[in-house]
Design an enzyme around this catalytic site. Structure first.
Site, PDB file in Angstrom:
ATOM      1  CE  LYS A  50      44.346  39.577  40.374  1.00  0.00           C
ATOM      2  NZ  LYS A  50      45.511  38.573  39.752  1.00  0.00           N
ATOM      3  CE  LYS A 100      45.732  37.460  31.399  1.00  0.00           C
ATOM      4  NZ  LYS A 100      44.930  36.881  32.570  1.00  0.00           N
ATOM      5  CB  THR A 138      44.309  36.943  36.187  1.00  0.00           C
ATOM      6  OG1 THR A 138      44.695  37.295  37.216  1.00  0.00           O
ATOM      7  CG2 THR A 138      42.733  37.205  36.127  1.00  0.00           C
TER       8      THR A 138
END
Length: 298
Positions: free
Chosen positions: A174, A242, A98
């Site tokens: 995503k 994150k 990702t």
């Protein structure tokens, strides 16, 4: 070089399952991991372990990278003993992390300059679905990249979505998925925390919610971890620090407001700063004051 050989770099919760799916599909699987014991353990059941990405690249025309983030992907490709310099022209690098969609698009261009193809292919579904070959891949790539590796993608995933003919689109989808995943976990934790504060039996609350309109996949999956008092990290708090950061970065570039994402990000940051960053992301519930969390029966 055997066209039936596939390389997998990164044998964590997702990568290990994906490598296993490839092995079951009949591929000769070459693996590498910073934890040499993990690669050796995989190879004992079939496959070949390599000490470095560069050593692995000598055997494979398709390499699947399943590391944590963009920095680790850079290291896999261009760090000491990275695989990019050892890859044969026309080989394909499948990037499953990702990452910032703009970073992914730039990486495609960077590899094309070296004669290498690139697939933007972030993944979702969790470790169990990765192990059973039932996960989802959100991909975007040039047609010639798909031509060389699409059958391999389908060997690892039940759903392979083709979202564009250049890198970036897969990562955008995503990132949006992670917006929902992070907000849903934060909301699930808030709901369970309120129930605990109000003296509701947590197991009864879980049973009712999972059979009611307020349920979500994340509530059902993650609050089971809370009930079991098991914060073993399948996906850690710091992953959502994150990933929700990537969500906010993407929206900030076009000045698009994301109030729920921003709040959820702050919740995960608070959990991380409180010392829970390496625990399962359900540990975000630990930021709520004045509640007694379920304790393990073991």
């Amino acid at each position: 070089m055997d066209k039936h050989s596939v390389g997998v770099i990164g044998l964590g919760a997702m990568g290990g399952g994906m490598a296993g799916s490839l092995r079951r599909a009949g591929y000769s699987v070459h693996v590498s991991d910073v934890r040499a014991d993990a690669a050796a353990a995989f190879a004992r059941d079939g496959g070949q372990a390599h000490d470095t990405p560069a050593a692995l690249a000598a055997h494979c025309e398709v390499i699947v990278s399943v590391v944590v983030n963009a920095a680790q992907t850079e290291a896999v490709l261009f760090g000491r003993d990275g695989c990019a310099a050892a890859m044969k022209p026309g080989s394909v690098f499948v990037m499953c992390s990702t990452v910032d969609p703009h970073w992914s698009a730039a990486m495609e261009a960077r590899l094309l300059e070296k004669g290498l193809l690139y697939v933007d292919a972030p993944i979702s579904g969790g470790a169990a679905r990765a192990a059973s070959g039932e996960m989802t891949m959100m991909t975007s790539a040039r047609p010639e990249a798909y031509e060389r590796c699409e059958i391999i993608l389908h060997a690892m995933a039940a759903k392979v979505y083709k979202l564009g003919d250049s890198a970036g689109a897969g990562s955008k989808v995503k990132v949006i998925n992670q917006l929902l995943a992070g907000v849903h976990i934060a909301a699930a934790a808030e709901a369970m925390a309120l129930g605990l504060r109000e003296g509701v039996d947590p197991a009864a609350l879980y049973e009712v919610i999972t059979h009611s309109a307020g349920n979500s996949w994340m509530f059902e999956n993650r609050m089971a971890h809370v009930l079991a008092a098991d914060y073993t990290p399948l996906s850690a708090v710091d992953i959502f620090v994150k990933d929700l950061g990537l969500v906010l970065d993407l929206a900030r570039a076009s000045k698009f407001p994301l109030p729920l994402s921003a709040t959820a990000h702050q919740m995960f940051m608070q959990a991380s700063t409180s010392g829970y960053g390496a625990q399962d992301d359900s540990a975000v519930i630990k930021i709520f004051p004045g509640i007694d969390l379920p304790e393990s029966n073991s």
